[in-house]
Design an enzyme around this catalytic site. Structure first.
Site, short mmCIF file in Angstrom:
data_model
loop_
_atom_site.label_atom_id
_atom_site.label_comp_id
_atom_site.label_asym_id
_atom_site.label_seq_id
_atom_site.Cartn_x
_atom_site.Cartn_y
_atom_site.Cartn_z
N ASP A 132 -7.29 -0.69 -1.43
CA ASP A 132 -6.84 0.42 -2.28
C ASP A 132 -7.02 1.79 -1.61
O ASP A 132 -7.96 1.99 -0.84
CB ASP A 132 -7.62 0.39 -3.61
CG ASP A 132 -6.91 1.18 -4.70
OD1 ASP A 132 -5.76 1.60 -4.49
OD2 ASP A 132 -7.52 1.38 -5.76
N GLY A 133 -6.11 2.71 -1.93
CA GLY A 133 -6.25 4.10 -1.49
C GLY A 133 -5.30 4.51 -0.38
O GLY A 133 -5.40 5.63 0.12
N GLY A 166 -2.16 5.29 -0.62
CA GLY A 166 -1.33 6.39 -1.11
C GLY A 166 -2.10 7.71 -1.07
O GLY A 166 -1.60 8.72 -0.54
N ARG A 167 -3.33 7.70 -1.60
CA ARG A 167 -4.12 8.94 -1.63
C ARG A 167 -4.49 9.40 -0.21
O ARG A 167 -4.48 10.58 0.09
CB ARG A 167 -5.39 8.73 -2.47
CG ARG A 167 -5.14 8.89 -3.96
CD ARG A 167 -6.26 8.32 -4.78
NE ARG A 167 -6.24 6.86 -4.76
CZ ARG A 167 -7.24 6.09 -5.20
NH1 ARG A 167 -8.34 6.65 -5.66
NH2 ARG A 167 -7.13 4.78 -5.17
N ASN A 205 2.94 -4.52 -8.77
CA ASN A 205 3.39 -3.56 -7.74
C ASN A 205 4.91 -3.45 -7.63
O ASN A 205 5.44 -2.49 -7.08
CB ASN A 205 2.79 -3.90 -6.36
CG ASN A 205 1.32 -3.55 -6.25
OD1 ASN A 205 0.59 -4.12 -5.44
ND2 ASN A 205 0.85 -2.61 -7.06
N SER A 240 -8.63 -5.32 -11.49
CA SER A 240 -7.16 -5.28 -11.49
C SER A 240 -6.51 -6.66 -11.30
O SER A 240 -5.60 -6.81 -10.46
CB SER A 240 -6.63 -4.30 -10.44
OG SER A 240 -7.05 -3.00 -10.75
N GLU A 266 -20.48 -10.76 -5.79
CA GLU A 266 -21.13 -9.45 -5.80
C GLU A 266 -20.03 -8.41 -5.58
O GLU A 266 -19.19 -8.60 -4.69
CB GLU A 266 -22.16 -9.36 -4.65
CG GLU A 266 -23.36 -10.25 -4.85
CD GLU A 266 -24.19 -9.90 -6.10
OE1 GLU A 266 -24.23 -8.71 -6.47
OE2 GLU A 266 -24.77 -10.82 -6.69
N THR A 308 1.60 -8.59 -8.76
CA THR A 308 2.84 -8.82 -9.51
C THR A 308 3.32 -7.49 -10.12
O THR A 308 4.51 -7.26 -10.24
CB THR A 308 2.61 -9.86 -10.64
OG1 THR A 308 1.39 -9.54 -11.31
CG2 THR A 308 2.53 -11.26 -10.11
N ARG A 353 3.81 7.87 1.08
CA ARG A 353 3.02 6.70 0.65
C ARG A 353 3.26 5.53 1.61
O ARG A 353 2.33 4.80 1.94
CB ARG A 353 3.41 6.30 -0.78
CG ARG A 353 3.05 7.34 -1.83
CD ARG A 353 3.36 6.81 -3.22
NE ARG A 353 2.64 5.57 -3.49
CZ ARG A 353 1.35 5.51 -3.83
NH1 ARG A 353 0.64 6.61 -3.95
NH2 ARG A 353 0.78 4.35 -4.05
N ARG A 367 -13.74 -3.31 -3.23
CA ARG A 367 -12.55 -2.53 -3.57
C ARG A 367 -12.75 -1.13 -3.00
O ARG A 367 -13.69 -0.42 -3.39
CB ARG A 367 -12.32 -2.44 -5.07
CG ARG A 367 -11.06 -1.61 -5.37
CD ARG A 367 -10.74 -1.53 -6.84
NE ARG A 367 -9.40 -0.94 -7.00
CZ ARG A 367 -8.56 -1.24 -7.97
NH1 ARG A 367 -8.90 -2.12 -8.88
NH2 ARG A 367 -7.38 -0.66 -8.04
#
Ligand code: FPP
Length: 243
Positions: free
Chosen positions: A17-18, A20-21, A65, A192, A203, A63, A30, A184
């Site tokens: 994740d991340g 795009g940012r 996305n 998600s 963990e 799915t 992106r 994540r």
């Protein structure tokens, strides 16, 4: 003081994740963020397998996305079909078995072709396993498993009295050992819909770093954090309780 050996988790799962940012902060598109995320994954997966991780699962495309812009979806699809060709050949040379989890529909033909090709080419490899979750949803995976179970019960292949957790695991997209460490990136604290069944006793680790910047040092930090955890699987670890 005796330096204790770090325990390497058997199955690591990562929500990438991340992207795009990371791109937006650099004035990039992106898609460029995904390109850097993809390149980072190529380097990082080598390191993770060298560390001794036996199964690496990554959330490459959910799915949901498909709801993103046409440009972004088609760029990601071309990363899977074109970008992955060279990457998968290199992994295969290292004896890594590449498998995929997710629904086939509505993935484009060119992506399905590479999925089938890579699965076939690496099926006899017996080193570590790279599980790529594409068009994946954890709730759909459980629904699909139940559908297959019903079908097999009706066909007389499976006796309903024998359905237990072991059977359920077998009917998932892939029959894998449970996740030990779920990472994540980007500071979000959510699962998600990722590997709901397999993450039952994992963990969780949530670094703030965006995925394109999640490097070897960051992964080592995740292993250090994992080694601090007291895994009890619902029971009591008396040895650690008294220490
Ligand atoms: C989430 O970041 C990332 C994705 C939806 C795609 C990740 C996919 C790759 C890095 C390519 C992997 C390819 C293979 C073949 C394994 P985001 O776009 O949601 O980031 P944001 O939350 O900052 O917008």
């Amino acid at each position: 003081m005796i330096k204790q050996k770090m325990e390497i988790p058997n199955h690591v799962a990562i929500i990438l994740d991340g992207n795009g940012r990371w791109a937006e902060e650099r004035g990039l598109t992106r898609s460029e963020g995904h390109f850097h995320g993809f390149n980072n994954l190529e380097k990082l997966s080598d390191y993770i397998f060298k560390k001794g991780v036996k199964i690496l699962s990554v959330y490459a495309f959910s799915t949901e996305n498909f709801k993103r812009s046409k440009t972004e979806v088609s760029y990601l699809m071309s990363l899977f079909s074109e970008g992955f060709k060279r990457y998968s050949k290199r992994l295969s040379k290292q004896n890594i078995k590449i498998i995929f989890s997710g629904r086939r529909e509505p993935l484009p033909k060119k992506v399905l072709k590479i999925i089938d090709q890579v699965t076939e080419e690496t099926k006899k490899n017996h080193g570590s396993i790279f599980n790529i979750c594409v068009n994946y949803g954890g709730q759909y995976e459980i629904v699909d498993a139940v559908q297959k179970i019903i079908k097999d019960v009706k066909a007389g292949i499976l006796d309903e009295k024998n359905i237990d957790c072991h059977t359920m695991n077998h009917y998932m997209y892939q029959d894998l050992a449970p996740v030990d460490l779920m990472i994540r990136t980007s500071g979000e604290h959510r699962l998600s819909n990722f590997l709901l069944w397999q993450n039952a006793y994992a963990e969780f680790y949530f670094p703030k770093t965006y995925f394109p910047a999640f490097d070897e040092k960051e992964f080592d930090q995740a292993i250090i954090e994992y080694n601090k955890r007291n895994r009890r699987f619902g029971g009591i670890n008396y040895e650690n309780e008294n220490s």
